[in-house]
Write a protein that holds these residues in place. Structure first.
Motif, PDB file in Angstrom:
ATOM      1  N   UNK A  23       1.122  -0.907   0.134  1.00 51.31           N
ATOM      2  CA  UNK A  23       0.319  -0.047  -0.179  1.00 51.31           C
ATOM      3  C   UNK A  23       1.380   1.121   0.104  1.00 51.31           C
ATOM      4  N   UNK A  24       0.482   1.959  -0.319  1.00 46.63           N
ATOM      5  CA  UNK A  24       1.577   3.608  -0.660  1.00 46.63           C
ATOM      6  C   UNK A  24       0.829   4.692   0.130  1.00 46.63           C
ATOM      7  N   UNK A  25       0.971   5.411   0.718  1.00 49.44           N
ATOM      8  CA  UNK A  25       1.022   6.124   1.693  1.00 49.44           C
ATOM      9  C   UNK A  25      -0.313   7.403   0.843  1.00 49.44           C
ATOM     10  N   UNK A  26      -0.739   7.791   1.072  1.00 47.73           N
ATOM     11  CA  UNK A  26      -1.624   9.406   0.440  1.00 47.73           C
ATOM     12  C   UNK A  26      -1.185  11.040   0.709  1.00 47.73           C
ATOM     13  N   UNK A  27      -0.691  10.833   2.311  1.00 46.57           N
ATOM     14  CA  UNK A  27       0.496  11.990   2.121  1.00 46.57           C
ATOM     15  C   UNK A  27       1.403  11.943   3.540  1.00 46.57           C
ATOM     16  N   UNK A  28       1.862  12.769   4.138  1.00 46.17           N
ATOM     17  CA  UNK A  28       3.005  12.742   4.873  1.00 46.17           C
ATOM     18  C   UNK A  28       2.902  12.486   6.396  1.00 46.17           C
ATOM     19  N   UNK A  29       1.748  11.593   6.382  1.00 46.67           N
ATOM     20  CA  UNK A  29       0.910  11.798   7.893  1.00 46.67           C
ATOM     21  C   UNK A  29       1.296  10.226   8.024  1.00 46.67           C
ATOM     22  N   UNK A  30       1.655   9.253   6.966  1.00 47.80           N
ATOM     23  CA  UNK A  30       1.253   7.527   7.621  1.00 47.80           C
ATOM     24  C   UNK A  30       1.820   7.157   7.488  1.00 47.80           C
ATOM     25  N   UNK A  31       1.925   6.220   8.474  1.00 45.18           N
ATOM     26  CA  UNK A  31       2.602   5.080   8.726  1.00 45.18           C
ATOM     27  C   UNK A  31       2.167   3.748   7.949  1.00 45.18           C
ATOM     28  N   UNK A 103       0.653  -6.004   5.633  1.00 50.12           N
ATOM     29  CA  UNK A 103       0.827  -4.811   5.828  1.00 50.12           C
ATOM     30  C   UNK A 103      -0.443  -3.648   5.432  1.00 50.12           C
ATOM     31  N   UNK A 104      -0.064  -2.591   6.238  1.00 51.19           N
ATOM     32  CA  UNK A 104      -1.425  -1.788   6.362  1.00 51.19           C
ATOM     33  C   UNK A 104      -0.751   0.092   6.400  1.00 51.19           C
ATOM     34  N   UNK A 105      -1.752   0.279   5.890  1.00 54.69           N
ATOM     35  CA  UNK A 105      -1.306   1.758   5.953  1.00 54.69           C
ATOM     36  C   UNK A 105      -2.130   2.436   6.584  1.00 54.69           C
ATOM     37  N   UNK A 106      -1.833   3.398   7.490  1.00 52.44           N
ATOM     38  CA  UNK A 106      -2.318   3.933   9.119  1.00 52.44           C
ATOM     39  C   UNK A 106      -2.176   5.579   9.466  1.00 52.44           C
ATOM     40  N   UNK A 107      -2.840   6.625   9.778  1.00 54.71           N
ATOM     41  CA  UNK A 107      -2.457   8.023   9.451  1.00 54.71           C
ATOM     42  C   UNK A 107      -1.601   8.183  11.019  1.00 54.71           C
ATOM     43  N   UNK A 108      -1.114   8.628  11.271  1.00 53.57           N
ATOM     44  CA  UNK A 108      -0.700   8.658  12.025  1.00 53.57           C
ATOM     45  C   UNK A 108      -1.311   9.098  13.709  1.00 53.57           C
ATOM     46  N   UNK A 109      -2.439   9.681  13.512  1.00 52.37           N
ATOM     47  CA  UNK A 109      -3.207   9.914  14.446  1.00 52.37           C
ATOM     48  C   UNK A 109      -4.282   9.109  14.885  1.00 52.37           C
ATOM     49  N   UNK A 110      -4.149   7.881  13.998  1.00 52.77           N
ATOM     50  CA  UNK A 110      -5.071   6.972  14.670  1.00 52.77           C
ATOM     51  C   UNK A 110      -4.803   5.268  14.518  1.00 52.77           C
TER      52      UNK A 110
END
Length: 321
Positions: A23-31, A103-110
């Motif tokens: 999975x790819x990031x949508x923005x620079x706030x993801x992990x 693997x999964x992508x998550x926003x750092x705020x979650x």
């Protein structure tokens, strides 16, 4: 990487387990998280075949993303350039995109650091269900010490957390569940437990300051008669069934409550790091404990979804990766 993919809306049988791109990031706030465990939620089931009018932005005839799964627990492998916490190597729990995969992508705020007292499997059972109970009881109902709270549907994923969190908030807790779960709810903190096959709580003569309801299986007049004059019916679910069956019941309840009462609220929880940290402290202290019914390996995900759809889960259903 291996992941479950939904190419066409439909039942769990439509899911395919195959090799996919990372999975790819949508923005620079993801992990990027190496998923160790995930869990099943009603939202995951409804995403398999949402009503047409719910498909805006996600594909009218076919899912645009097609990577289901929300709850997760695992290890951070990569962070966006704007992320300072968590860090690579941290063990975290929370919600992300495509958690039904390696693997999964998550926003750092979650996401936030995993409770040290819990395994990955236990931590994956927490996010959506426990945050729903926390936000509902603490923020929407504003439960205070000494108030009387009844949890209708107390043996499900959200319900088992709601009983414990209401107890933590200082409430006198009652629970409604099926016969096999009566003792469970007593151990979770309920003073009074209604076996719904033998007793209808709306006919008990008892009144509550808050009814935390995951089932919505009574008439408004019955709820009204079971609440104090300023009591609140907090609706957090509509019971088993498809969205097409639940939504009309939910709309009729909310519209009817405005005309004849009782006071009612409906909400959908939003998982945030702040709420996850509150829950982490409660979990590490042993104040709240996840209840896990069954655990499935990732390659048996459709079986886990079918078990949820059957409507008899006791607590959470976890999938190990």
């Amino acid at each position: 990487m291996k992941a479950w993919v939904l190419d066409r809306y439909g039942p769990p049988e439509r899911l395919a387990y195959r090799d996919v791109a990372f999975p790819s990031f949508r923005d620079d706030h993801e992990v990027l998280v190496r998923v160790r465990a995930t869990s099943i939620n009603p939202a995951d089931r409804h995403a398999l075949k949402p009503p047409i009018f719910f498909r805006r932005g996600q594909g009218l005839l076919r899912p645009r993303d097609g990577r289901p799964g929300l709850d997760l627990a695992g290890t951070v492998e990569l962070v966006g350039k704007d992320v300072t916490d968590p860090k690579v190597g941290d063990e975290v729990f929370g919600v992300g995109r495509g958690a039904y995969g390696e693997y999964a992508v998550a926003d750092f705020s979650q996401v936030t650091q995993r409770p040290t007292r819990l395994t990955f499997e236990q931590a994956a059972a927490v996010p959506i269900a426990a945050v729903t109970a926390l936000q509902g009881l603490r923020d929407k109902a504003e439960v205070r010490p000494g108030q009387r709270v009844l949890v209708n549907g107390a043996s499900g994923g959200v319900g088992t957390f709601a009983v414990q969190i209401a107890k933590w908030l200082g409430a006198d807790v009652s629970a409604v569940c099926s016969p096999p779960n009566v003792e469970l709810n007593r151990t979770l903190g309920a003073r009074r437990v209604f076996d719904y096959t033998k007793e209808d709580f709306t006919r008990s003569g008892e009144r509550y300051d808050v009814i935390f309801d995951t089932q919505l299986n009574h008439r408004l007049s019955a709820y009204r008669g079971s609440l104090t004059p300023h009591g609140l019916l907090l609706v957090v679910g509509g019971g088993p069934g498809s969205v097409g069956r639940i939504l009309p019941r939910l709309l009729m309840t909310m519209l009817g409550s405005r005309v004849v009462g009782p006071r009612a609220k409906f909400f959908i929880a939003k998982v945030t790091t702040a709420n996850l940290k509150v829950l982490r402290d409660l979990l590490d202290a042993g104040t709240v404990t996840p209840v896990i019914d069954r655990t499935y390996p990732l390659d048996q995900l459709p079986d886990a979804l079918r078990y949820l759809i059957a409507g008899h889960a006791r607590g959470k259903i976890v999938v190990t990766v």
